[in-house]
Write a protein that holds these residues in place. Structure first.
Motif, PDB file in Angstrom:
ATOM      1  N   VAL A  46      -6.453   4.232  -7.227  1.00  0.00           N
ATOM      2  CA  VAL A  46      -6.092   3.023  -7.964  1.00  0.00           C
ATOM      3  C   VAL A  46      -6.750   3.045  -9.340  1.00  0.00           C
ATOM      4  CG1 VAL A  46      -6.023   0.516  -7.861  1.00  0.00           C
ATOM      5  CG2 VAL A  46      -6.139   1.825  -5.734  1.00  0.00           C
ATOM      6  N   CYS A  50      -3.064   0.219 -12.154  1.00  0.00           N
ATOM      7  CA  CYS A  50      -2.495  -0.108 -10.834  1.00  0.00           C
ATOM      8  C   CYS A  50      -3.105  -1.395 -10.281  1.00  0.00           C
ATOM      9  CB  CYS A  50      -2.762   0.995  -9.817  1.00  0.00           C
ATOM     10  SG  CYS A  50      -2.590   2.670 -10.422  1.00  0.00           S
ATOM     11  N   ASP A  94      -0.112  -8.389  -2.406  1.00  0.00           N
ATOM     12  CA  ASP A  94      -0.210  -6.950  -2.679  1.00  0.00           C
ATOM     13  C   ASP A  94       0.380  -6.570  -4.040  1.00  0.00           C
ATOM     14  OD1 ASP A  94       2.535  -6.983  -2.322  1.00  0.00           O
ATOM     15  OD2 ASP A  94       2.457  -6.150  -0.296  1.00  0.00           O
ATOM     16  N   LEU A  95       0.656  -7.589  -4.872  1.00  0.00           N
ATOM     17  CA  LEU A  95       1.226  -7.326  -6.206  1.00  0.00           C
ATOM     18  C   LEU A  95       0.302  -7.907  -7.275  1.00  0.00           C
ATOM     19  CD1 LEU A  95       4.023  -6.246  -7.463  1.00  0.00           C
ATOM     20  CD2 LEU A  95       4.541  -8.666  -7.758  1.00  0.00           C
ATOM     21  N   GLN A 100       6.759  -7.075 -10.898  1.00  0.00           N
ATOM     22  CA  GLN A 100       7.035  -5.659 -10.695  1.00  0.00           C
ATOM     23  C   GLN A 100       7.782  -5.177 -11.932  1.00  0.00           C
ATOM     24  OE1 GLN A 100      10.272  -5.041  -7.961  1.00  0.00           O
ATOM     25  NE2 GLN A 100       9.539  -3.034  -7.298  1.00  0.00           N
ATOM     26  N   GLN A 135       8.391   0.176  -9.992  1.00  0.00           N
ATOM     27  CA  GLN A 135       7.103   0.442  -9.351  1.00  0.00           C
ATOM     28  C   GLN A 135       7.112  -0.062  -7.926  1.00  0.00           C
ATOM     29  OE1 GLN A 135       5.043  -2.598 -11.789  1.00  0.00           O
ATOM     30  NE2 GLN A 135       3.724  -0.901 -12.398  1.00  0.00           N
ATOM     31  N   ASP A 136       6.383   0.617  -7.068  1.00  0.00           N
ATOM     32  CA  ASP A 136       6.159   0.102  -5.723  1.00  0.00           C
ATOM     33  C   ASP A 136       5.004  -0.896  -5.786  1.00  0.00           C
ATOM     34  OD1 ASP A 136       6.475  -0.240  -3.032  1.00  0.00           O
ATOM     35  OD2 ASP A 136       6.083   1.841  -2.480  1.00  0.00           O
ATOM     36  N   ALA A 137       4.908  -1.746  -4.753  1.00  0.00           N
ATOM     37  CA  ALA A 137       3.794  -2.686  -4.640  1.00  0.00           C
ATOM     38  C   ALA A 137       2.717  -2.051  -3.755  1.00  0.00           C
ATOM     39  CB  ALA A 137       4.285  -3.988  -4.032  1.00  0.00           C
ATOM     40  N   GLY A 138       1.610  -2.752  -3.567  1.00  0.00           N
ATOM     41  CA  GLY A 138       0.578  -2.292  -2.633  1.00  0.00           C
ATOM     42  C   GLY A 138       0.989  -2.602  -1.211  1.00  0.00           C
ATOM     43  N   LEU A 153      -4.167  -0.770  -2.403  1.00  0.00           N
ATOM     44  CA  LEU A 153      -3.367  -0.626  -3.630  1.00  0.00           C
ATOM     45  C   LEU A 153      -2.986   0.830  -3.946  1.00  0.00           C
ATOM     46  CD1 LEU A 153      -5.037  -3.244  -6.025  1.00  0.00           C
ATOM     47  CD2 LEU A 153      -2.935  -3.468  -4.682  1.00  0.00           C
ATOM     48  N   ARG A 155      -0.497   2.531  -3.057  1.00  0.00           N
ATOM     49  CA  ARG A 155       0.934   2.631  -3.394  1.00  0.00           C
ATOM     50  C   ARG A 155       1.296   1.866  -4.662  1.00  0.00           C
ATOM     51  NH1 ARG A 155       4.470   4.428   0.943  1.00  0.00           N
ATOM     52  NH2 ARG A 155       6.138   4.020  -0.498  1.00  0.00           N
ATOM     53  N   SER A 156       0.433   0.965  -5.062  1.00  0.00           N
ATOM     54  CA  SER A 156       0.725   0.116  -6.208  1.00  0.00           C
ATOM     55  C   SER A 156       1.008   0.965  -7.448  1.00  0.00           C
ATOM     56  CB  SER A 156      -0.457  -0.826  -6.475  1.00  0.00           C
ATOM     57  OG  SER A 156      -0.291  -1.472  -7.713  1.00  0.00           O
TER      58      SER A 156
END
Ligand code: ADP
Ligand code: MG
Length: 494
Positions: A46, A50, A94-95, A100, A135-138, A153, A155-156
Motif C-alpha cells: 500500500v 493507495c 474499503d475505499l 473510485q 481501480q479496484d477497492a480494498g 488495502l 487490492r486498493s
C-alpha cells in the motif's frame, strides 16, 4: 433460431448482458508503484496513493494502458486515442479515497465483437459495448475479529478492465460461452491471468425476459459471479424467477442481486431506490489519456496469435477436425503443449508436420487429457514431459509398438515416471514384425485348428478374426497387425 422458454401463459425470450471485471497483469497498480502480487500479508502493498493520504496524486501506469489496448485489439474493438478518467463517488470502508477512479463517458476501448462457439458446432457474434480502465477497492475482512471488521488495502488501486457486452446473449449456454471466450482472449493476450478463484475475473450478470418481438424488459443485475458455471446458474435461475413473477401478474424491479452458491439462486441486495448516485465527474488530478495511432500499431504488431486464428491454422495446415482444434485451443497451455509435442515428434520421427497433426491431437485429447482428468491436474502440471510423450508417439509411428501397447506403456509411464523406451525394453513389449517368426506361428495355428480352417474355406468368413486373435494371443498382443494380415490372408485363402 432463438431458444424460447415455455411459461404457463406462452413463450418467453431471455436477454443477457455481462459486465466482466478482469484484473490487469501488471507489476504495479494503475496509479501508483505499489506491487500487485497476490497473497501478500494484509496492507504490505500500500503506497500513500493507495491509502489516499492527503495531497497524494495519481500517476498513470503506462503498462496498464498497453494492456487495455491489447485487450481491445484481441476483441476486435475500436481503440479510442483519447479517453477520460472520472471519479465515481461512493462511501465505503474499503475505499479510502471516497471515490473510485474509473472511465465513464469516454472509455479507452469502444465497440467490437467476439465470436462464441456453441455446443451444436455453430458460432455467434456477441457485441462488446466498451472496455474501460478503473481501480479496484480494498477488501473488508469480517472473519478476523469477533466484533470488528478489518480492512486490507493491498487490492486498493489495482488496475481492472471492465468489459461490457451488448445485451446479445439469449441462453445460459451463450452467457457461459461468452465468459469463457473473454477469459480465453485475455489469457492469450497476456493481459489478465483469468484466475477466478483469486478474484482476477468476475462478472456482473444482467438478465431480463420478454415476449418474443417485444422491446427489452426490465433487467436485474447479479453482482460478482466468479465462475463460468455460476454465471450459467444465475442466468438459468433468473430466467425462471422472472417468468414466474411476470406470469403471476407481478413486475420485475430493476435491482441488484446476490448469488447464493448453496441454493443456486439469487436474492435481492439492493433495489433501484437504494441505488447510488455516483456523481461522476472528470478527475481533476488526471489529464485526458491520449496516445497516438503509432502506439496502437506497435502493440498490434506484437500481438500473439489468438485462439480463433490458431484454431483455423490447426484445421487448415494440420488437418485436425474443427471440433478437436477447438478443444486444443480453448486453453493456451493446452495449445502450447500440443504444438511443442508436435514439433518434438516431427524432429524425432522425421515425418512431415501435416502427417502427424491428427495422431498427436488424438493422443493429447484422448489419452493425455483423460489421464490428467483422472489425476485432477491441469496440463501445466502434466506428469508426462514433452520428451517422453514424443518418444512414446515415435515408438508407435516407427512400428516398434502397436497402438494398443502404447496405451499400456502410457499407463506405466504415469505410474513409474520412466521413459517409454525403458518400459518397452524392460517388459519386452516390442512389436513382433519378423515375418519368419510370424509365418511359423501362423502355420502352427492353422495346423492345430484344421476344422476351423475348413469352416472358413467353406464360407464362414467371420472366422478370420479368430485366427488373428490366436496370433495376438501367442505374442501377447505384440504381433504387428499389418504383417499378420499380409501373411494370414493368402495362407487361409490358399
Ligand atoms: P449500467 O451502466 O447502468 O450498468 P448499461 O446500459 O451499461 O447499464 O448495461 C449494463 C449491462 O446490462 C450491459 O452488459 C448490457 O448489455 C446489459 N443490459 C442492458 N439492458 C439489458 C436488458 N434489458 N436485459 C438484459 N441485459 C441488459
Ligand atoms: Mg453496471
Amino acid at each position: 433460431m432463438t431458444k424460447l422458454y415455455q411459461g404457463a401463459t406462452g413463450d418467453w425470450e431471455a436477454v443477457i448482458g455481462l459486465e466482466i471485471h478482469a484484473q490487469v497483469i501488471s507489476e504495479s497498480k494503475l496509479f501508483s508503484g505499489a506491487s500487485t502480487a497476490f497473497g501478500a500479508d494484509p496492507n504490505t502493498q500500500v503506497s500513500f496513493v493507495c491509502a489516499a493520504m492527503p495531497g497524494m496524486l495519481p500517476v498513470i501506469n503506462e503498462e496498464c494502458v498497453r494492456q487495455a489496448v491489447r485487450t481491445g485489439l484481441a476483441m476486435g474493438c475500436k481503440i479510442n486515442l483519447r479517453s477520460i478518467f472520472d471519479r465515481k463517488n461512493y462511501f465505503y470502508a474499503d475505499l479510502p479515497q471516497g471515490y473510485q477512479i474509473s472511465q465513464f463517458k469516454d472509455p479507452i476501448v469502444g465497440e467490437g465483437h467476439v465470436r462464441i462457439d456453441l455446443e451444436d458446432g455453430s458460432t455467434k457474434d456477441i457485441g462488446v459495448e466498451r472496455l474501460h480502465l478503473e481501480q479496484d477497492a480494498g477488501k473488508s475482512m469480517h472473519d478476523q475479529h469477533p466484533t470488528m471488521t478489518y480492512v486490507d488495502l493491498n487490492r486498493s488501486g489495482v488496475a481492472l478492465m471492465e468489459i461490457v457486452s451488448k445485451p446479445d446473449m439469449r441462453t445460459p449456454e451463450e452467457a457461459g460461452a461468452y465468459f469463457r471466450k473473454i477469459r480465453s482472449l485475455v489469457r492469450y493476450a497476456g493481459t489478465c491471468d483469468g484466475n477466478m478463484d483469486q478474484g482476477s475475473m468476475r462478472a456482473d450478470v444482467n438478465v431480463s425476459v420478454r415476449r418474443p418481438g417485444e422491446p427489452l424488459g426490465t433487467r436485474t443485475e447479479t453482482k460478482n459471479v466468479n465462475s463460468i458455471r455460476y454465471v450459467m446458474m444465475v442466468v438459468e435461475s433468473e430466467i425462471r424467477r422472472q417468468i414466474d413473477v411476470l406470469e403471476d401478474g407481478g413486475k420485475i424491479d430493476q435491482e441488484t442481486r446476490l448469488f447464493d452458491v448453496a441454493t443456486g439462486t439469487t436474492r435481492t441486495m439492493r433495489s433501484k431506490e437504494e441505488a447510488h448516485d455516483y456523481r461522476y465527474f472528470p478527475d481533476p488530478d488526471l489529464l485526458p489519456l491520449e496516445f497516438s495511432q503509432e502506439f496502437v500499431d506497435e502493440l498490434a504488431k506484437d500481438m500473439p496469435e489468438l485462439a480463433d486464428a490458431k484454431k483455423d491454422r490447426f484445421v487448415a495446415a494440420l488437418h485436425i477436425s474443427p471440433y478437436n482444434a477447438g478443444v486444443l485451443v480453448a486453453e493456451k497451455e493446452s495449445a502450447d503443449y500440443f504444438e511443442a509435442l508436435l514439433a518434438a515428434t516431427v524432429t524425432k520421427s522425421g515425418k512431415p508436420l501435416s502427417e502427424l497433426g491428427t495422431l498427436v491431437a488424438n493422443w493429447v485429447i484422448g489419452d493425455l487429457f483423460g489421464a490428467l482428468k483422472k489425476l485432477g491436474v491441469g496440463i501445466t502440471k502434466s506428469p508426462v514431459s514433452i520428451d517422453h510423450a514424443s518418444e512414446l508417439l515415435c515408438l508407435q509411428i516407427d512400428g516398434t509398438i502397436s497402438g494398443r501397447i502404447a496405451k499400456e506403456v502410457f499407463e506405466n509411464m504415469l505410474e513409474s515416471g520412466k521413459s517409454p523406451e525403458a518400459i518397452v525394453e524392460e517388459k519386452g513389449l516390442k512389436q513382433v514384425s519378423d515375418t519368419g517368426e510370424i509365418e511359423a506361428m501362423i502355420d502352427e495355428i492353422l495346423a492345430a485348428n484344421a476344422d476351423k480352417v475348413a469352416e472358413y474355406r467353406g464360407g464362414k468368413d467371420k472366422l478370420y478374426g479368430f485366427f488373428v486373435g490366436q496370433v495376438m494371443k501367442q505374442t501377447g498382443g505384440k504381433a504387428n497387425p499389418q504383417v499378420v494380415n499380409q501373411l494370414l490372408r493368402p495362407k487361409l485363402d490358399g
